[in-house]
Design an enzyme around this catalytic site. Structure first.
Site, short mmCIF file in Angstrom:
data_model
loop_
_atom_site.label_atom_id
_atom_site.label_comp_id
_atom_site.label_asym_id
_atom_site.label_seq_id
_atom_site.Cartn_x
_atom_site.Cartn_y
_atom_site.Cartn_z
N LYS A 195 13.47 -9.95 8.31
CA LYS A 195 12.01 -10.00 8.22
C LYS A 195 11.57 -11.45 8.23
O LYS A 195 11.94 -12.25 7.37
CB LYS A 195 11.54 -9.33 6.93
CG LYS A 195 10.04 -9.45 6.66
CD LYS A 195 9.69 -8.89 5.28
CE LYS A 195 8.24 -9.18 4.91
NZ LYS A 195 7.90 -8.72 3.54
N ASP A 200 2.14 -14.36 4.49
CA ASP A 200 1.63 -13.01 4.27
C ASP A 200 0.39 -13.05 3.38
O ASP A 200 0.48 -13.18 2.17
CB ASP A 200 2.71 -12.14 3.61
CG ASP A 200 2.25 -10.70 3.41
OD1 ASP A 200 1.25 -10.32 4.06
OD2 ASP A 200 2.89 -9.98 2.63
N LYS A 207 -4.00 -10.00 -0.67
CA LYS A 207 -3.39 -10.36 -1.94
C LYS A 207 -4.35 -11.22 -2.76
O LYS A 207 -5.28 -11.83 -2.23
CB LYS A 207 -2.10 -11.16 -1.70
CG LYS A 207 -0.99 -10.41 -1.01
CD LYS A 207 0.19 -11.34 -0.79
CE LYS A 207 1.33 -10.64 -0.05
NZ LYS A 207 2.01 -9.65 -0.90
N ASP A 218 8.06 -15.30 2.63
CA ASP A 218 8.19 -13.93 3.11
C ASP A 218 9.00 -13.83 4.40
O ASP A 218 9.16 -12.74 4.94
CB ASP A 218 6.80 -13.30 3.30
CG ASP A 218 6.79 -11.82 2.98
OD1 ASP A 218 7.72 -11.35 2.31
OD2 ASP A 218 5.85 -11.12 3.41
N ASP A 277 -0.58 -4.65 3.61
CA ASP A 277 0.35 -5.54 2.90
C ASP A 277 1.76 -4.93 2.84
O ASP A 277 2.67 -5.55 2.31
CB ASP A 277 -0.18 -5.81 1.49
CG ASP A 277 0.51 -7.00 0.84
OD1 ASP A 277 1.05 -7.86 1.57
OD2 ASP A 277 0.52 -7.07 -0.41
N GLU A 279 3.66 -4.67 5.39
CA GLU A 279 3.89 -5.03 6.80
C GLU A 279 5.35 -5.29 7.13
O GLU A 279 5.76 -5.17 8.28
CB GLU A 279 3.05 -6.27 7.16
CG GLU A 279 3.65 -7.62 6.84
CD GLU A 279 3.91 -7.85 5.35
OE1 GLU A 279 4.87 -8.57 5.02
OE2 GLU A 279 3.16 -7.32 4.53
N ARG A 281 8.11 -3.66 6.51
CA ARG A 281 8.81 -2.50 7.04
C ARG A 281 8.37 -2.18 8.47
O ARG A 281 9.14 -1.63 9.25
CB ARG A 281 8.62 -1.30 6.11
CG ARG A 281 7.20 -0.82 5.98
CD ARG A 281 6.95 -0.01 4.73
NE ARG A 281 6.94 -0.85 3.54
CZ ARG A 281 6.75 -0.40 2.29
NH1 ARG A 281 6.58 0.90 2.09
NH2 ARG A 281 6.74 -1.22 1.27
#
Length: 430
Positions: A195, A200, A207, A218, A277, A279, A281
């Protein structure tokens, strides 16, 4: 260069130092004291504490000398090195220098990539830096290709494309083929998926400010699988391995993906977006399908995927998910042998049904804070839709221990690099 010499001892701390102290000094020599009656993990914890104490005194360079075991040296180096002083250690003059230096090169790469500012590390830059480092390790063994921006949509990589389309800086799927066999038809022994969300914001499921502060980390999964592959190469990898990095910025704009959107993936799976959020996956799904298409019998993905994993195992352990029981035990054994903390969490075939949607085959989460109960397992269940049906040969690492916003008594601030040794061990095994 003048070094502060650092020795290690199993003798009690001499007077006048406090008996509970981990450090003592004799002139220009520092001594780390460990209790020989304790287990090796607890001794390593004492070494970490001493390293953090010594680092706080701000020596420019230190040199380890005396009777340090290789794992003791490694433990000290991980705890002592910081973003401001990433390479301030001289190893003991023994037979372990080459091994330690290879490990440290991979660790330094992984940490520096995660610690980079989000402004300086765009999705394309992340992909380029990962490719450049691996090509530099073995120029004749590595080939690279990538899909950028609209090319992702044309190729059917809808997860990476949609997560990244809100940014002015385009998303990227990077494929790196490391083939030391020299045979272009050699089978792929393993595939790695990372990933790579370089920042993010949470998208429209935005967030909080404090929750967004550390979101440069991230892309820790992309850095960790790249670091693990590089370490395996430095240690003599002789099998073909493919690496897939799923790189994007998750931002808000008039072009960003929205709650209520439905994505249709290459394998036909439809996904309703109930949380922008969740995202990670979505991008990993593309990478896992690409890894499955490679035919690799072993697929390892890594991601800073869920806060639920942190709540379950804390920030000292990474979380392990797999439906392959034999592989679970093997991977845990690798982690123990490499002195990296890893803990298994539940993943059953029915976890893929835990994010239901009235409009698609599945939602990308549950419309609850943190994804609701069992959020880390539900996220892993979502990912299981994009690998072989029985999950055989697939391991998902949720990197709860990837990053520390602040220094603590055992770890420096920033990226940890935890996981690279276990991944390298898995690639070299067999």
């Amino acid at each position: 260069m003048t070094y502060l010499a650092v020795e290690i001892s199993t003798q009690p701390v001499p007077a006048p130092w406090n008996a509970q102290a981990r450090l003592s000094f004799n002139g220009d020599v520092a001594c780390v004291h460990v209790d020989p009656a304790l287990s090796e993990p607890l001794q390593h914890r004492q070494i970490q504490q001493a390293a953090r104490q010594l680092e706080s005194m701000n020596p420019a360079q230190i040199g380890l000398r005396g009777n340090w075991h290789i794992e003791q040296q490694w433990t000290f180096a991980q705890a002592f090195s910081t973003p401001k002083k990433p390479d301030a250690i001289q190893w003991c003059d023994d037979d372990n220098q080459a091994t330690l230096q290879a490990r440290f090169e991979a660790l330094a790469f992984t940490r520096s990539l995660v610690n980079e500012t989000p402004e300086d590390l765009s999705p394309e830059t992340l992909a380029q830096r990962a490719a450049d480092w691996l090509m530099g390790l073995a120029p004749n063994q590595v080939s690279v290709k990538s899909w950028v921006g609209e090319a992702l949509l044309e190729a059917g990589w809808v997860g990476i494309y949609n997560v990244g389309r809100g940014s002015d800086r385009p998303p990227v799927l990077l494929e790196v083929d490391v083939n030391p066999t020299g045979d272009p038809n050699a089978p792929v022994a393993a595939a790695l998926v990372g990933k790579g969300i370089t920042f993010d914001s949470g998208g429209y499921s935005i967030k909080s400010s404090e929750g967004m502060l550390d979101m440069k980390c991230d892309m820790g999964g992309a850095a960790t699988v790249t670091g693990g592959l590089g370490l395996a190469m430095l240690q003599g990898l002789n099998k073909r391995v493919k690496l897939f990095l799923c790189c994007a910025e998750n931002l808000i704009s008039g072009h960003a993906y929205k709650l209520g959107d439905v994505l249709t993936y290459k394998n036909g799976t439809t996904v309703e977006i109930v949380n922008t959020d969740a995202e990670g996956r979505l991008v990993l799904a593309d990478g896992l399908m690409a890894a499955t298409e490679s035919g690799a019998p072993l697929i390892i993905n890594a991601a800073t995927l869920t806060g639920a994993a942190v709540m379950a195992v804390g920030n000292q352990y990474n979380a392990l998910f797999t439906m392959d029981e034999g592989l679970r035990e093997t991977f845990l054994a690798y982690a123990r042998e490499e002195n990296e903390l890893l803990w298994p969490l539940p993943l059953e075939p029915w976890h893929k049904e835990m994010c239901p949607s009235p409009f698609a085959d599945t939602a990308n989460s549950r419309p609850q804070k943190g994804g609701g109960a069992g959020g880390a397992s539900n996220a892993a269940g979502f990912l299981s839709r994009f690998v072989r049906e029985d999950g055989r040969g697939w391991v998902h690492l949720d990197l709860a221990a990837a990053y520390n916003g602040n220094a603590n008594g055992q770890q420096p601030p920033g990226a940890t690099g935890q996981g690279i040794r276990t991944i390298a061990r898995a690639l070299l095994a067999g």
